[in-house]
Enzyme design. Sequence first.
Site, PDB file in Angstrom:
ATOM      1  N   SER A 193      80.474   7.291 -55.189  1.00  0.00           N
ATOM      2  CA  SER A 193      79.127   7.576 -55.386  1.00  0.00           C
ATOM      3  C   SER A 193      78.702   7.353 -57.038  1.00  0.00           C
ATOM      4  O   SER A 193      79.552   7.813 -57.850  1.00  0.00           O
ATOM      5  CB  SER A 193      78.885   9.243 -55.120  1.00  0.00           C
ATOM      6  N   GLU A 241      82.043  -0.002 -56.012  1.00  0.00           N
ATOM      7  CA  GLU A 241      82.563  -0.604 -54.828  1.00  0.00           C
ATOM      8  C   GLU A 241      81.721  -0.505 -53.598  1.00  0.00           C
ATOM      9  O   GLU A 241      81.500  -1.603 -52.714  1.00  0.00           O
ATOM     10  CB  GLU A 241      83.950  -0.341 -54.672  1.00  0.00           C
ATOM     11  N   GLY A 242      80.871   0.698 -53.467  1.00  0.00           N
ATOM     12  CA  GLY A 242      80.289   0.809 -52.200  1.00  0.00           C
ATOM     13  C   GLY A 242      78.950  -0.070 -52.242  1.00  0.00           C
ATOM     14  O   GLY A 242      78.954  -0.728 -51.063  1.00  0.00           O
ATOM     15  N   HIS A 243      78.376  -0.402 -53.386  1.00  0.00           N
ATOM     16  CA  HIS A 243      77.295  -1.430 -53.286  1.00  0.00           C
ATOM     17  C   HIS A 243      77.727  -2.827 -53.036  1.00  0.00           C
ATOM     18  O   HIS A 243      77.363  -3.560 -52.419  1.00  0.00           O
ATOM     19  CB  HIS A 243      76.650  -1.251 -54.677  1.00  0.00           C
ATOM     20  N   LYS A 299      77.767   6.307 -46.335  1.00  0.00           N
ATOM     21  CA  LYS A 299      77.709   7.496 -47.133  1.00  0.00           C
ATOM     22  C   LYS A 299      76.666   8.356 -47.027  1.00  0.00           C
ATOM     23  O   LYS A 299      76.564   9.591 -47.068  1.00  0.00           O
ATOM     24  CB  LYS A 299      78.183   7.112 -48.649  1.00  0.00           C
ATOM     25  N   GLY A 348      74.509   2.026 -46.800  1.00  0.00           N
ATOM     26  CA  GLY A 348      75.732   2.574 -46.609  1.00  0.00           C
ATOM     27  C   GLY A 348      75.867   3.902 -45.718  1.00  0.00           C
ATOM     28  O   GLY A 348      75.069   4.657 -45.771  1.00  0.00           O
ATOM     29  N   GLN A 382      62.189  10.279 -54.559  1.00  0.00           N
ATOM     30  CA  GLN A 382      63.234  10.729 -53.916  1.00  0.00           C
ATOM     31  C   GLN A 382      64.013  12.050 -54.543  1.00  0.00           C
ATOM     32  O   GLN A 382      64.938  12.544 -53.958  1.00  0.00           O
ATOM     33  CB  GLN A 382      64.021   9.914 -52.987  1.00  0.00           C
ATOM     34  N   ARG A 432      77.010   9.290 -58.344  1.00  0.00           N
ATOM     35  CA  ARG A 432      77.049  10.722 -59.163  1.00  0.00           C
ATOM     36  C   ARG A 432      78.625  11.213 -59.509  1.00  0.00           C
ATOM     37  O   ARG A 432      78.611  11.956 -60.234  1.00  0.00           O
ATOM     38  CB  ARG A 432      76.377  11.613 -58.141  1.00  0.00           C
TER      39      ARG A 432
HETATM   40  O1  PAF Z   1      70.492   4.763 -50.977  1.00  0.00           O
HETATM   41  C1  PAF Z   1      70.088   4.595 -52.156  1.00  0.00           C
HETATM   42  O2  PAF Z   1      70.360   4.096 -53.249  1.00  0.00           O
HETATM   43  C2  PAF Z   1      68.542   4.973 -51.884  1.00  0.00           C
HETATM   44  O3  PAF Z   1      68.207   6.056 -51.625  1.00  0.00           O
HETATM   45  C3  PAF Z   1      67.640   3.899 -51.457  1.00  0.00           C
HETATM   46  C4  PAF Z   1      67.985   3.314 -50.143  1.00  0.00           C
HETATM   47  C5  PAF Z   1      67.939   2.362 -52.558  1.00  0.00           C
HETATM   48  C6  PAF Z   1      66.149   4.002 -51.688  1.00  0.00           C
HETATM   49  O4  PAF Z   1      65.750   4.349 -53.074  1.00  0.00           O
END
Ligand code: PAF
Length: 288
Positions: free
Chosen positions: A193, A43-45, A157, A155, A69, A195
């Site tokens: 999240s 839902e966040g996305h 978050k 977001g 990352q 995760r």
């Molecule tokens: O927030 C994320 O999902 C990631 O850090 C992003 C901004 C897509 C970069 O990989």
Amino acid sequence: MSAADLENLKIAESVPNLRSEIAAARNAGLKVALVPTMGAMHEGHLSLIRAAREQSDYVVVSIFVNPTQFGPHEDFDQYPRPFQSDIAACTDAGVDLVFRPDVETIYPADDETVVNLQRLSTILEGAHRPGHFQGVTTVVLKLLNIVAPDVAYFGAKDYQQQLIIRRMCRDLYLPVEIVTCPTVREPDGLALSSRNEYLSHQERETALSLSRCLRFTRDLISGGESRLDYVRQEMVAQIEKTPGVELDYATVADAESLEEPDRRSGPLVALIAARVGTTRLIDNMLID
Ligand code: PAF
């Protein structure tokens, strides 16, 4: 061509394909939005995509689990990649174009340029995840350059992440508007999240201690407590008495600079990062 002609979701895997789709939208005078994601949509996305849909004419979603990352012992391999259900979610949400590059497209073998913020990327999350924000800013700058959107959505978050991206865009004069959308929470307060799906039932209960601590902090400060060092000690004490939570940091910081003053002199943000079992979770709350 109008927005109505672009009703079917398209998927581009290469930069030239993506650019020719976007060029068509641009030639039609459409306002282009980008929602960068690593997939595993929740839902966040979807709230980011909805905001993009409302405020722009042509919505691009990138799905790329960005290896740079993740630290060497983090969950890059394990990170969920439910591509088919992500595409279904994008279709339902009215996305126009999904960009799904492979790692070689974003990081060719001879790639050597990185982007780094010297202070903001090294504190808090940056101190606990060395190199993490360099990976984020580098991939986000690449995505912004590839898509060249008018506006991009992130977001709240990932509070420090959105601040860093805003600062990068400002410092490098990128012609893009950055919009930050509020954190979406479960009714019991757990921040959504990708995760969260690693959590067992018991761990999920334990994870509620993070949002509880943030609400407690907000109430303490709103109730007049101005000694921020005392507030930080209380945050840590509250988390440390919760079995099953291993704290990385819990603090209140200036909402813009993320510096940690003794006394309040403007909007603050309470931030927390902790491990519940093997899952590392972050959360935050603005205190205006
Ligand atoms: O927030 C994320 O999902 C990631 O850090 C992003 C901004 C897509 C970069 O990989």
